[in-house]
Design an enzyme around this catalytic site. Sequence first.
Site, PDB file in Angstrom:
ATOM      1  N   SER A 140     -36.569 -14.672  -2.857  1.00  0.00           N
ATOM      2  CA  SER A 140     -36.736 -15.429  -1.173  1.00  0.00           C
ATOM      3  C   SER A 140     -36.702 -15.949  -0.948  1.00  0.00           C
ATOM      4  O   SER A 140     -35.852 -17.252  -1.913  1.00  0.00           O
ATOM      5  CB  SER A 140     -38.445 -15.239  -2.227  1.00  0.00           C
ATOM      6  N   TYR A 153     -45.811 -19.394  -6.077  1.00  0.00           N
ATOM      7  CA  TYR A 153     -45.029 -18.470  -5.573  1.00  0.00           C
ATOM      8  C   TYR A 153     -43.940 -19.166  -5.713  1.00  0.00           C
ATOM      9  O   TYR A 153     -42.524 -18.512  -5.746  1.00  0.00           O
ATOM     10  CB  TYR A 153     -45.156 -17.704  -4.114  1.00  0.00           C
TER      11      TYR A 153
HETATM   12  P1  NAD Z   1     -45.201  -5.003  -2.769  1.00  0.00           P
HETATM   13  O1  NAD Z   1     -46.673  -5.423  -3.151  1.00  0.00           O
HETATM   14  O2  NAD Z   1     -45.308  -4.003  -2.004  1.00  0.00           O
HETATM   15  O3  NAD Z   1     -44.605  -4.066  -4.480  1.00  0.00           O
HETATM   16  C1  NAD Z   1     -45.070  -5.040  -5.399  1.00  0.00           C
HETATM   17  C2  NAD Z   1     -44.484  -4.155  -6.242  1.00  0.00           C
HETATM   18  O4  NAD Z   1     -44.588  -4.648  -7.620  1.00  0.00           O
HETATM   19  C3  NAD Z   1     -45.301  -2.890  -6.820  1.00  0.00           C
HETATM   20  O5  NAD Z   1     -44.514  -1.482  -7.175  1.00  0.00           O
HETATM   21  C4  NAD Z   1     -46.604  -3.175  -7.916  1.00  0.00           C
HETATM   22  O6  NAD Z   1     -46.870  -2.374  -8.374  1.00  0.00           O
HETATM   23  C5  NAD Z   1     -45.683  -3.878  -9.240  1.00  0.00           C
HETATM   24  N1  NAD Z   1     -46.101  -5.126 -10.155  1.00  0.00           N
HETATM   25  C6  NAD Z   1     -46.697  -6.077  -9.080  1.00  0.00           C
HETATM   26  N2  NAD Z   1     -47.479  -6.673 -11.101  1.00  0.00           N
HETATM   27  C7  NAD Z   1     -47.144  -6.170 -11.457  1.00  0.00           C
HETATM   28  C8  NAD Z   1     -47.195  -6.207 -13.345  1.00  0.00           C
HETATM   29  N3  NAD Z   1     -47.613  -7.080 -13.233  1.00  0.00           N
HETATM   30  N4  NAD Z   1     -45.622  -4.962 -13.561  1.00  0.00           N
HETATM   31  C9  NAD Z   1     -45.382  -4.261 -12.882  1.00  0.00           C
HETATM   32  N5  NAD Z   1     -45.581  -3.906 -11.783  1.00  0.00           N
HETATM   33  C10 NAD Z   1     -45.798  -4.667 -11.045  1.00  0.00           C
HETATM   34  O7  NAD Z   1     -44.348  -6.281  -3.011  1.00  0.00           O
HETATM   35  P2  NAD Z   1     -42.872  -6.310  -2.376  1.00  0.00           P
HETATM   36  O8  NAD Z   1     -42.923  -7.143  -1.198  1.00  0.00           O
HETATM   37  O9  NAD Z   1     -42.165  -5.054  -1.401  1.00  0.00           O
HETATM   38  O10 NAD Z   1     -42.260  -7.699  -3.200  1.00  0.00           O
HETATM   39  C11 NAD Z   1     -41.390  -6.799  -3.604  1.00  0.00           C
HETATM   40  C12 NAD Z   1     -40.324  -8.448  -4.426  1.00  0.00           C
HETATM   41  O11 NAD Z   1     -39.718  -8.681  -3.435  1.00  0.00           O
HETATM   42  C13 NAD Z   1     -41.628  -8.979  -4.961  1.00  0.00           C
HETATM   43  O12 NAD Z   1     -41.068 -10.133  -5.971  1.00  0.00           O
HETATM   44  C14 NAD Z   1     -41.504 -10.120  -3.954  1.00  0.00           C
HETATM   45  O13 NAD Z   1     -42.046 -11.868  -4.276  1.00  0.00           O
HETATM   46  C15 NAD Z   1     -40.386  -9.949  -3.084  1.00  0.00           C
HETATM   47  N6  NAD Z   1     -40.031 -10.565  -1.862  1.00  0.00           N
HETATM   48  C16 NAD Z   1     -40.894 -10.041  -0.809  1.00  0.00           C
HETATM   49  C17 NAD Z   1     -41.081 -10.567   0.222  1.00  0.00           C
HETATM   50  C18 NAD Z   1     -41.594  -9.698   2.149  1.00  0.00           C
HETATM   51  O14 NAD Z   1     -41.403 -10.288   2.838  1.00  0.00           O
HETATM   52  N7  NAD Z   1     -42.313  -9.273   1.373  1.00  0.00           N
HETATM   53  C19 NAD Z   1     -40.124 -11.329   0.511  1.00  0.00           C
HETATM   54  C20 NAD Z   1     -39.431 -12.199   0.296  1.00  0.00           C
HETATM   55  C21 NAD Z   1     -39.561 -11.688  -1.281  1.00  0.00           C
END
Ligand code: NAD
Length: 257
Positions: A140, A153
Amino acid sequence: MTTLSGKTALVTGSTSGIGLGIALSLAKAGANLILNGFGDASKVIADVAQFGGKVGHHPADVSDPAQIADMIAYAEREFGGIDILVNNAGIQHVAPVDEFPVERWDSIIAINLSSVFHSTRLSLPGMRAKGWGRVINIASVHGMVGSVGKAAYVAAKHGVIGLTKVVALETATTQVTCNAICPGWVLTPLVQKQIDDRAATGIDPQQAQHDLLAEKQPSLEFVTPPQLGELVLFLCSDAGSQVRGAAWNIDGGWLAQ
Ligand code: NAD
């Protein structure tokens, strides 16, 4: 277009958001896919399978190293191992550090950081044996800079970038590469919750979304999961083979400030 036919990709946390977008891009490029994450996976499996590759789902809770080991063993048994590992599963919790619930700290470190260590250490021997591999960690912008309320985080994501560099160095003379991708705001359930929390204070939801972007992301537009999928494909291509240990931001200008 990158052809990944014959390769198998494991994307953790791919039942939603960014992970699902990346899984779709990899499947479109011909890869077999192992999906992971919570919730009913049947629709997601069908969506990814439309591109013709083999698709499986393993329900490992990646906060548990034993379940990660079981998932990697499943990949070896059913798919002949992992060529592309995308460590994507992640959660968020927002609170000041002196009020941060200890159990939320522990689960964020386990899911967002330690799981990357476990899946990487368990997948690397297979990649080395095959003579090719890609480890791509979804970190991130919070792996590079901080924001108030996000102690666990930000600590976890900085850790992911450090781990990425070490793995890149330890594989530097091989055809295995390891990189991190650092997205800015992407409109997924993880971020929608933060918009909803702002709207709950009485702000109009559209205004809450605008304010969230305006604070950090100069483009005032969200990054999209398909854009992140395309960057993953580039890192999997021959053109990406000398990108090693990078923390590649894709963030609408967030880190340029
Ligand atoms: P999201 O909540 O849409 O999806 C998260 C996914 O992780 C889901 O499929 C969930 O079931 C799975 N998950 C959660 N806990 C879990 C566990 N203990 N075991 C297995 N699976 C698990 O989130 P997202 O926004 O798509 O985030 C995905 C990644 O991208 C994360 O690492 C997040 O930190 C990173 N990220 C997101 C953003 C953003 O703006 N959305 C920005 C930077 C980084």
